[in-house]
Write a protein that holds these residues in place. Structure first.
Motif, PDB file in Angstrom:
ATOM      1  N   GLY A 118      55.806  32.369  16.875  1.00 19.06           N
ATOM      2  CA  GLY A 118      56.355  31.988  18.171  1.00 19.06           C
ATOM      3  C   GLY A 118      57.820  31.644  18.146  1.00 19.06           C
ATOM      4  O   GLY A 118      58.398  31.295  19.173  1.00 19.06           O
ATOM      5  N   SER A 119      58.453  31.742  16.983  1.00 20.26           N
ATOM      6  CA  SER A 119      59.885  31.467  16.904  1.00 20.26           C
ATOM      7  C   SER A 119      60.665  32.655  17.463  1.00 20.26           C
ATOM      8  O   SER A 119      60.134  33.740  17.658  1.00 20.26           O
ATOM      9  CB  SER A 119      60.299  31.218  15.452  1.00 20.26           C
ATOM     10  N   TRP A 120      61.950  32.448  17.677  1.00 20.39           N
ATOM     11  CA  TRP A 120      62.778  33.468  18.312  1.00 20.39           C
ATOM     12  C   TRP A 120      63.967  33.778  17.415  1.00 20.39           C
ATOM     13  O   TRP A 120      65.001  33.126  17.500  1.00 20.39           O
ATOM     14  CB  TRP A 120      63.239  32.983  19.692  1.00 20.39           C
ATOM     15  N   PRO A 121      63.829  34.763  16.553  1.00 18.61           N
ATOM     16  CA  PRO A 121      64.888  35.044  15.571  1.00 18.61           C
ATOM     17  C   PRO A 121      66.023  35.918  16.098  1.00 18.61           C
ATOM     18  O   PRO A 121      66.607  36.689  15.355  1.00 18.61           O
ATOM     19  CB  PRO A 121      64.108  35.762  14.463  1.00 18.61           C
ATOM     20  N   TRP A 122      66.294  35.832  17.391  1.00 19.75           N
ATOM     21  CA  TRP A 122      67.423  36.586  17.928  1.00 19.75           C
ATOM     22  C   TRP A 122      68.719  36.052  17.298  1.00 19.75           C
ATOM     23  O   TRP A 122      68.902  34.844  17.200  1.00 19.75           O
ATOM     24  CB  TRP A 122      67.528  36.403  19.432  1.00 19.75           C
ATOM     25  N   ARG A 123      69.601  36.953  16.970  1.00 18.63           N
ATOM     26  CA  ARG A 123      70.893  36.506  16.458  1.00 18.63           C
ATOM     27  C   ARG A 123      71.729  35.873  17.560  1.00 18.63           C
ATOM     28  O   ARG A 123      72.586  35.048  17.308  1.00 18.63           O
ATOM     29  CB  ARG A 123      71.639  37.696  15.833  1.00 18.63           C
TER      30      ARG A 123
END
Length: 200
Positions: free
Chosen positions: A17-22
């Motif tokens: 559920g994390s959001w690894p967008w740069r």
């Protein structure tokens, strides 16, 4: 079928559920572009190079497109697509993230979304316009590593342009909407970068 904004965000979500967008601003811009694409294809708004105009009618019962329709309808003046991409990005990203959080088995959905988008990008034929649109918009938002992890950035951009051209041939309304939505995402990012450079 999963909406284009949701499909796009699932591609960038971690299985926990994390959001690894740069860059979250770029992710938000891509989500607005996805909503503009869907609404234009559904004939809910006119999407041109210099304006976004709603056609009227009720809501779509899809959270992100409905928020875009409400905001465009309440604006009182015509604005170009890139301005909507810029201004609505943070809010609609939060909305679609909340939708993702309620999906339950997120890891499975993330894997399915990435496979669907990558398959559409690898052999574009217009049969899955939503997945192809998500792939093109991810590249426009400088998140092409989610679509073609091993490719060079310029190759991703070239393949995305080829995919848009193909979609314009087999499904003109979808292809034209995708061209304008992806151009709006790119211009929003370029304008923001120029502003930051000026301030620096």
């Amino acid at each position: 079928m999963t909406s284009t904004p949701l499909l796009l965000v699932l591609c960038g979500a971690g299985e926990d559920g994390s959001w690894p967008w740069r860059s979250r601003p770029e992710a938000g811009r891509a989500v607005v572009g996805a909503a503009l694409f869907e609404l234009a294809v559904a004939r809910r708004l006119e999407l041109s190079d210099d304006r976004v105009v709603p056609y009227g009618g009720g809501l779509t019962h899809d959270t992100v497109p409905d928020e875009v329709l409400r905001r465009v309808g309440a604006a009182g003046r015509e604005r170009p697509p890139w301005e909507w991409v810029e201004s609505l990005g943070p809010g609609v990203l939060r909305l679609v993230e909340e939708e993702c959080a309620g999906l339950g088995t997120l890891g499975e959905r993330v894997s399915e979304a990435r496979a669907r988008v990558r398959d559409a990008a690898a052999a574009p034929d217009g049969s899955d316009a939503s997945a192809l649109a998500a792939a093109v918009l991810l590249v426009a938002a400088r998140q092409g590593h989610l679509v073609r992890p091993a490719a060079r950035p310029l190759d991703r951009v070239r393949r995305a342009a080829e995919a848009v051209a193909l979609l314009e041939l087999v499904a003109p309304r979808s292809g034209h909407a995708l061209r304008r939505a992806s151009a709006a995402v790119r211009r929003s990012i370029a304008v923001s970068a120029a502003a930051l450079a000026f301030l620096g």
